[in-house]
Design an enzyme around this catalytic site. Structure first.
Site, PDB file in Angstrom:
ATOM      1  N   GLY A  16      28.312  -3.281  20.271  1.00  5.90           N
ATOM      2  CA  GLY A  16      27.813  -4.518  21.001  1.00  5.90           C
ATOM      3  C   GLY A  16      26.777  -4.404  19.970  1.00  5.90           C
ATOM      4  O   GLY A  16      26.719  -5.663  19.388  1.00  5.90           O
ATOM      5  N   CYS A  43      33.404   3.322  22.778  1.00  3.32           N
ATOM      6  CA  CYS A  43      34.528   3.079  23.724  1.00  3.32           C
ATOM      7  C   CYS A  43      35.585   3.864  22.366  1.00  3.32           C
ATOM      8  O   CYS A  43      36.600   4.033  22.339  1.00  3.32           O
ATOM      9  CB  CYS A  43      34.255   1.411  23.961  1.00  3.32           C
ATOM     10  N   CYS A  48      36.860   4.778  26.174  1.00  2.00           N
ATOM     11  CA  CYS A  48      37.976   3.432  26.774  1.00  2.00           C
ATOM     12  C   CYS A  48      39.031   3.234  25.932  1.00  2.00           C
ATOM     13  O   CYS A  48      40.737   3.958  26.510  1.00  2.00           O
ATOM     14  CB  CYS A  48      37.979   1.779  27.019  1.00  2.00           C
ATOM     15  N   LYS A  51      40.875   7.495  26.350  1.00  2.00           N
ATOM     16  CA  LYS A  51      41.018   7.382  27.547  1.00  2.00           C
ATOM     17  C   LYS A  51      42.037   6.999  28.181  1.00  2.00           C
ATOM     18  O   LYS A  51      43.206   6.845  29.555  1.00  2.00           O
ATOM     19  CB  LYS A  51      39.825   7.095  28.240  1.00  2.00           C
ATOM     20  N   TYR A  99      36.896  -2.392  12.771  1.00  2.66           N
ATOM     21  CA  TYR A  99      35.769  -2.326  12.742  1.00  2.66           C
ATOM     22  C   TYR A  99      35.332  -2.409  11.275  1.00  2.66           C
ATOM     23  O   TYR A  99      34.296  -2.945  10.705  1.00  2.66           O
ATOM     24  CB  TYR A  99      34.993  -1.213  13.246  1.00  2.66           C
ATOM     25  N   TYR A 177      33.781   7.559  37.896  1.00  5.71           N
ATOM     26  CA  TYR A 177      35.073   6.665  37.532  1.00  5.71           C
ATOM     27  C   TYR A 177      35.584   7.969  35.976  1.00  5.71           C
ATOM     28  O   TYR A 177      36.324   8.158  36.197  1.00  5.71           O
ATOM     29  CB  TYR A 177      34.873   5.560  37.458  1.00  5.71           C
ATOM     30  N   ILE A 178      34.229   8.384  35.565  1.00  5.68           N
ATOM     31  CA  ILE A 178      35.092   8.957  34.445  1.00  5.68           C
ATOM     32  C   ILE A 178      35.539  10.199  34.854  1.00  5.68           C
ATOM     33  O   ILE A 178      36.315  10.924  34.032  1.00  5.68           O
ATOM     34  CB  ILE A 178      33.712   9.376  34.094  1.00  5.68           C
ATOM     35  N   GLU A 181      38.787   9.989  36.512  1.00  3.86           N
ATOM     36  CA  GLU A 181      40.023   9.746  35.952  1.00  3.86           C
ATOM     37  C   GLU A 181      40.369  10.606  34.792  1.00  3.86           C
ATOM     38  O   GLU A 181      41.369  10.633  35.300  1.00  3.86           O
ATOM     39  CB  GLU A 181      39.704   8.925  34.259  1.00  3.86           C
ATOM     40  N   ARG A 198      29.425  16.903  45.008  1.00  2.00           N
ATOM     41  CA  ARG A 198      28.129  17.428  45.500  1.00  2.00           C
ATOM     42  C   ARG A 198      28.242  16.315  46.941  1.00  2.00           C
ATOM     43  O   ARG A 198      27.403  16.975  47.895  1.00  2.00           O
ATOM     44  CB  ARG A 198      26.929  17.550  44.964  1.00  2.00           C
ATOM     45  N   GLY A 261      27.129  12.359  34.740  1.00  5.73           N
ATOM     46  CA  GLY A 261      26.751  11.510  33.868  1.00  5.73           C
ATOM     47  C   GLY A 261      26.353  11.006  32.631  1.00  5.73           C
ATOM     48  O   GLY A 261      25.883  11.811  32.124  1.00  5.73           O
ATOM     49  N   ASP A 302      24.366   0.269  26.456  1.00  4.90           N
ATOM     50  CA  ASP A 302      23.874   1.524  27.495  1.00  4.90           C
ATOM     51  C   ASP A 302      22.413   2.428  27.120  1.00  4.90           C
ATOM     52  O   ASP A 302      22.171   3.264  28.210  1.00  4.90           O
ATOM     53  CB  ASP A 302      25.566   2.405  27.205  1.00  4.90           C
ATOM     54  N   HIS A 435      56.568 -14.767  43.776  1.00  9.29           N
ATOM     55  CA  HIS A 435      57.439 -14.091  44.135  1.00  9.29           C
ATOM     56  C   HIS A 435      58.480 -12.938  43.957  1.00  9.29           C
ATOM     57  O   HIS A 435      59.062 -13.891  42.778  1.00  9.29           O
ATOM     58  CB  HIS A 435      57.906 -14.130  45.651  1.00  9.29           C
ATOM     59  N   GLU A 440      50.551 -11.050  44.617  1.00  7.92           N
ATOM     60  CA  GLU A 440      50.774 -12.098  45.868  1.00  7.92           C
ATOM     61  C   GLU A 440      50.710 -12.129  46.559  1.00  7.92           C
ATOM     62  O   GLU A 440      49.730 -12.728  47.147  1.00  7.92           O
ATOM     63  CB  GLU A 440      51.948 -12.476  45.761  1.00  7.92           C
TER      64      GLU A 440
END
Length: 450
Positions: A16, A43, A48, A51, A99, A177-178, A181, A198, A261, A302, A435, A440
């Site tokens: 960001g 990230c 990201c 990972k 970057y 999800y972390i 994964e 838990r 978290g 974040d 197909h 599909e």
């Protein structure tokens, strides 16, 4: 008019912050980025990108074993943890350089150090102070390990990529999800993985069908998922770490990963000096224009704890820059944000869960399909795919779309465009499928689920 060193000073060189600084510089204003860590933020360095690279690595054993059904002779590959770590580090270093070049090419000044707010227009970095018309805080988030006896023995997702030794026995604490994964990744790489959560089922907040189905598939792949389980304490042993659960049972493992978290990365920023409003978890409070309660100070990504996804931070950055230095026409919508979970198999979703849809709409129709993908008709594997559509009956609009299966993220990304445009079930039905593909199925589901 007061003269400032910069028109915009950004604290944080993650996705960001870098996007905002580059876009602002393109408007001809003077911009600086303050960062004390490798460019790219979580990230690129600890999230990201590494990972996903490790997720790719974890998929190869499955490819090797599947190849036999297609006529390839069986192979017995061996995994080298040091090679994976070294190759990942090389790629991340390359991205850090990319970057840096993007900032240099845009004319953005990079200031090395930790930025601390002094007043509404001043940031201190080391012994030097810099003034700016606007200050943007984009410092992201940071993993949090809860208070538990022996917590110093645990690691977070920050450390998991570069462990000195590959953990043959790994406990992953968490059900998001972390956590899911990394449980899949290290299971695929060869660890004996136990995932502790838990609550009653992993992936709270996702569609219930997705939660149940993915847990089933992960278990079939070898992850020992134990729900309604929590850690009481950790203790060092001669052979590793003893994990004592609250029910009194124990596990002995080589490593314990906590993925329970993340918290906004606000420590030491000097927010208190300006009385910048924060939520209980430290998240910076902003209005619809990403402005804090201090008129010249903004925050996004974040650190505001809205939607913790890199593309969201990028979108917010472009809206903010347009608001400050452009025409102010760009808008950010938080509806129909697609997301993927890079487990084995993958999962992806866009729009509402079934429970959310039932709350928002008077009557909904569910379409659900579960099948074994064509790929596995010759591999003999019992891996299944799940696809689900949620439709508002009154408008015929598709309001939720969910998938568990190979390349789910790639598939859902394309359909997300259609949903963003307001596609109806009739539009889906009239679209010709490719197909044979799994995708599909989304345009051939005709019979509502019971």
């Amino acid at each position: 008019m007061q003269n400032y060193d910069f028109d915009l000073l950004v604290i944080g060189g993650g996705s960001g912050g870098v996007r905002a600084s580059r876009m602002a510089a393109a408007q001809g204003v003077k911009v600086a980025v303050v960062e004390d860590a490798p460019l790219g933020g979580t990230c690129v360095n600890l999230g990201c990108i590494p990972k996903k690279l490790y997720s790719y690595a974890s998929s190869f054993p499955g490819h090797y074993s599947s190849a036999v059904g297609y006529g390839w002779e069986a192979v017995n590959p061996s995994f080298n943890w040091e090679t994976l770590k070294a190759n990942r580090a090389t790629e991340i270093t390359r991205l850090n350089g990319v970057y840096k070049n993007l900032l240099d090419g845009s004319g953005v000044q990079l200031i090395d150090g930790r930025g601390v707010l002094v007043d509404a227009h001043t940031v201190q970095v080391g012994e030097q102070q810099y003034s700016a018309k606007y200050i943007l805080i984009a410092t992201g988030g940071w993993p949090v390990i809860p208070e538990v006896e022996g917590k110093e023995l645990a690691i977070s997702s920050n450390e998991i990529f570069d462990l000195p030794e590959f953990p043959k026995r790994l406990v992953v604490v968490g059900g998001g999800y972390i956590a899911s994964e990394f449980a899949s990744i290290f299971n695929g790489l060869g660890s004996q993985v136990t995932q502790l959560y838990r609550s009653e089922q992993i992936l709270r907040g996702f569609d219930q069908d997705i939660r149940n189905f993915l847990a089933q598939e992960m278990s079939k792949a070898g992850v020992d998922i134990r729900t309604n389980s929590d850690v009481a304490k950790l203790a060092k042993t001669a052979d590793g770490i003893e994990v004592t659960l609250k029910d009194g049972s124990t596990l002995e493992v080589d490593q314990v990963l906590y993925a329970t978290g993340r918290a906004p990365n606000v420590k030491g920023l000097g927010l208190e000096a300006l009385n910048i409003a924060q939520q209980k978890n430290g998240a910076i409070v902003v209005d619809e224009d990403y402005r804090t309660n201090v008129e010249s100070v903004y925050a996004l990504g974040d650190v505001t704890d809205r939607v913790q996804l890199t593309p969201v931070a990028l979108g917010e950055a472009m809206v903010l820059v347009d608001h400050l230095f452009g025409e102010g026409k760009r808008e950010m919508s938080y509806d129909y944000i697609p997301t993927a979970i890079f487990t084995t198999p993958n999962a992806a979703t866009v729009g509402l869960t079934e429970d959310e849809a039932r709350e928002q709409y008077k009557d909904i129709v569910i379409y659900r399909s579960e099948f074994r993908a064509l790929k596995h008709t010759l591999t003999g594997k019992n891996e299944r795919t799940l696809m689900k559509l949620i439709v508002d009956k009154a408008s015929d609009k598709v309001v939720g779309m969910h998938m568990v299966g190979d390349e789910a993220g790639e598939i859902i990304q394309g359909f997300a465009v259609a949903m963003k445009a307001g596609a109806t079930k009739a539009v889906f039905d009239s679209t010709i499928g490719i197909h044979p593909t799994a995708a599909e199925e989304f345009v051939t589901m005709r019979t509502p689920a019971a």
